[in-house]
Design a protein around this motif. Structure first.
Motif, PDB file in Angstrom:
ATOM      1  N   PRO A 116       0.810  -1.228   0.000  1.00 10.63           N
ATOM      2  CA  PRO A 116       0.000   0.000   0.000  1.00 10.63           C
ATOM      3  C   PRO A 116       0.842   1.276   0.000  1.00 10.63           C
ATOM      4  O   PRO A 116       1.724   1.446   0.847  1.00 10.63           O
ATOM      5  N   ALA A 117       0.577   2.149  -0.937  1.00 10.23           N
ATOM      6  CA  ALA A 117       1.354   3.383  -1.089  1.00 10.23           C
ATOM      7  C   ALA A 117       1.298   4.253   0.154  1.00 10.23           C
ATOM      8  O   ALA A 117       2.291   4.908   0.508  1.00 10.23           O
ATOM      9  N   GLU A 118       0.153   4.234   0.850  1.00 15.30           N
ATOM     10  CA  GLU A 118      -0.004   5.113   2.015  1.00 15.30           C
ATOM     11  C   GLU A 118       0.873   4.697   3.198  1.00 15.30           C
ATOM     12  O   GLU A 118       1.094   5.475   4.121  1.00 15.30           O
ATOM     13  N   TYR A 119       1.379   3.457   3.180  1.00 11.04           N
ATOM     14  CA  TYR A 119       2.234   2.984   4.270  1.00 11.04           C
ATOM     15  C   TYR A 119       3.718   2.954   3.890  1.00 11.04           C
ATOM     16  O   TYR A 119       4.566   2.601   4.700  1.00 11.04           O
ATOM     17  N   LYS A 120       3.997   3.305   2.646  1.00 14.96           N
ATOM     18  CA  LYS A 120       5.362   3.135   2.133  1.00 14.96           C
ATOM     19  C   LYS A 120       6.391   4.026   2.851  1.00 14.96           C
ATOM     20  O   LYS A 120       7.499   3.568   3.166  1.00 14.96           O
ATOM     21  N   ALA A 121       6.045   5.280   3.098  1.00 12.31           N
ATOM     22  CA  ALA A 121       7.000   6.188   3.742  1.00 12.31           C
ATOM     23  C   ALA A 121       7.363   5.701   5.139  1.00 12.31           C
ATOM     24  O   ALA A 121       8.546   5.669   5.520  1.00 12.31           O
ATOM     25  N   GLU A 122       6.361   5.292   5.916  1.00  8.45           N
ATOM     26  CA  GLU A 122       6.606   4.794   7.276  1.00  8.45           C
ATOM     27  C   GLU A 122       7.419   3.502   7.239  1.00  8.45           C
ATOM     28  O   GLU A 122       8.368   3.328   8.008  1.00  8.45           O
ATOM     29  N   ALA A 123       7.066   2.594   6.336  1.00 10.51           N
ATOM     30  CA  ALA A 123       7.762   1.312   6.239  1.00 10.51           C
ATOM     31  C   ALA A 123       9.214   1.506   5.802  1.00 10.51           C
ATOM     32  O   ALA A 123      10.122   0.841   6.310  1.00 10.51           O
ATOM     33  N   SER A 124       9.433   2.411   4.872  1.00 14.75           N
ATOM     34  CA  SER A 124      10.787   2.689   4.399  1.00 14.75           C
ATOM     35  C   SER A 124      11.636   3.297   5.506  1.00 14.75           C
ATOM     36  O   SER A 124      12.805   2.919   5.705  1.00 14.75           O
ATOM     37  N   ALA A 125      11.049   4.220   6.261  1.00 15.89           N
ATOM     38  CA  ALA A 125      11.761   4.842   7.378  1.00 15.89           C
ATOM     39  C   ALA A 125      12.070   3.812   8.459  1.00 15.89           C
ATOM     40  O   ALA A 125      13.122   3.853   9.094  1.00 15.89           O
ATOM     41  N   GLY A 126      11.148   2.868   8.653  1.00 15.38           N
ATOM     42  CA  GLY A 126      11.372   1.810   9.637  1.00 15.38           C
ATOM     43  C   GLY A 126      12.516   0.888   9.227  1.00 15.38           C
ATOM     44  O   GLY A 126      13.316   0.461  10.065  1.00 15.38           O
ATOM     45  N   ARG A 127      12.603   0.599   7.939  1.00 18.05           N
ATOM     46  CA  ARG A 127      13.694  -0.238   7.442  1.00 18.05           C
ATOM     47  C   ARG A 127      15.034   0.478   7.624  1.00 18.05           C
ATOM     48  O   ARG A 127      16.030  -0.146   8.025  1.00 18.05           O
ATOM     49  N   ASP A 128      15.059   1.777   7.367  1.00 16.21           N
ATOM     50  CA  ASP A 128      16.287   2.556   7.566  1.00 16.21           C
ATOM     51  C   ASP A 128      16.687   2.578   9.044  1.00 16.21           C
ATOM     52  O   ASP A 128      17.872   2.483   9.385  1.00 16.21           O
ATOM     53  N   PHE A 129      15.686   2.698   9.909  1.00 12.04           N
ATOM     54  CA  PHE A 129      15.936   2.739  11.353  1.00 12.04           C
ATOM     55  C   PHE A 129      16.572   1.419  11.804  1.00 12.04           C
ATOM     56  O   PHE A 129      17.553   1.410  12.569  1.00 12.04           O
ATOM     57  N   LEU A 130      16.029   0.309  11.322  1.00 17.95           N
ATOM     58  CA  LEU A 130      16.584  -0.997  11.669  1.00 17.95           C
ATOM     59  C   LEU A 130      18.018  -1.120  11.167  1.00 17.95           C
ATOM     60  O   LEU A 130      18.892  -1.647  11.863  1.00 17.95           O
ATOM     61  N   GLY A 131      18.279  -0.620   9.979  1.00 16.73           N
ATOM     62  CA  GLY A 131      19.638  -0.648   9.449  1.00 16.73           C
ATOM     63  C   GLY A 131      20.611   0.120  10.325  1.00 16.73           C
ATOM     64  O   GLY A 131      21.740  -0.330  10.576  1.00 16.73           O
ATOM     65  N   ASP A 132      20.171   1.266  10.832  1.00 11.89           N
ATOM     66  CA  ASP A 132      21.021   2.057  11.723  1.00 11.89           C
ATOM     67  C   ASP A 132      21.249   1.334  13.053  1.00 11.89           C
ATOM     68  O   ASP A 132      22.350   1.379  13.613  1.00 11.89           O
ATOM     69  N   LEU A 133      20.217   0.669  13.554  1.00 13.80           N
ATOM     70  CA  LEU A 133      20.366  -0.078  14.805  1.00 13.80           C
ATOM     71  C   LEU A 133      21.382  -1.198  14.657  1.00 13.80           C
ATOM     72  O   LEU A 133      22.166  -1.473  15.569  1.00 13.80           O
TER      73      LEU A 133
END
Length: 203
Positions: A116-133
């Motif tokens: 879903p396009a409406e969740y893409k920004a949040e999901a992408s930011a979450g993936r980046d956050f996990l990468g930083d962790l």
């Protein structure tokens, strides 16, 4: 334990707060507006914005563990981690997202064309956050991803845990209630089994 919950008034944070109190822990409930936190015994309400590192570090003071339950589009790991370290808190649990979970080797849920396009920004930011962790060496962090559908529901205590793969129930649904998610998170805080790693919970 004295558990600090960042985003304590949110859908997930409020359930984590309830579960922590149910188990006899003390809670430092942190929100941008602490007046929205219901006064309760064993709860200390503190106002702080996650983007104000100094204020957040002050709010986290005295906690044994910090739980972050904010939306990833609103802040990055670089905003949160310095405050946690400054407060002297060693253990950090992050309410993760499902988008970075794998549906096939090397393929994440967020990568599906029908995501879903409406969740893409949040999901992408979450993936980046996990990468930083995953690059974080000082804190004992844990990233707990819910299943694809994350909603209010029952506190059943019956669920499955996984690693990096999306969990799907026998009926084909991938889901978990806020209430059962909170149980899984508190179980991890009380008996750490996923330190410096991500795991997931679902039915």
């Amino acid at each position: 334990m004295n558990i600090a919950i960042i985003g304590a008034t949110g859908n997930v944070g409020s359930r984590i707060l309830e579960e922590a109190l149910r188990r006899g822990h003390k809670v430092i409930a942190i929100a941008r507006d602490a007046s929205k936190i219901k006064p309760q015994e064993q709860v200390t309400a503190r106002s702080a914005d996650v983007l104000d590192s100094a204020a957040l570090a002050t709010a986290l003071a005295g906690a044994d563990v910090a739980v972050s339950s904010g939306r990833f589009v609103n802040f990055k790991a670089a905003d949160l981690l310095p405050a946690v370290k400054q407060a002297g808190v060693k253990r950090l649990a992050v309410v993760g997202g499902a988008g970075s979970l794998e549906i096939a080797p090397g393929k994440a849920l967020i990568d599906l064309p029908e995501f879903p396009a409406e969740y893409k920004a949040e999901a992408s930011a979450g993936r980046d956050f996990l990468g930083d962790l995953r690059a974080e060496q000082e804190l004992d962090w844990t990233f707990l991803s819910p299943s694809a559908l994350f909603i209010a529901g029952e506190r059943s205590g019956k669920f499955r845990l996984g690693a990096n793969e999306l969990l799907t129930a026998a009926d084909g649904r991938s889901w978990i209630s806020y209430e059962d998610y909170a149980i899984a998170l508190l179980d991890e805080l009380e008996q750490p089994k996923h330190v410096r790693t991500r795991f997931t919970v679902g039915y």
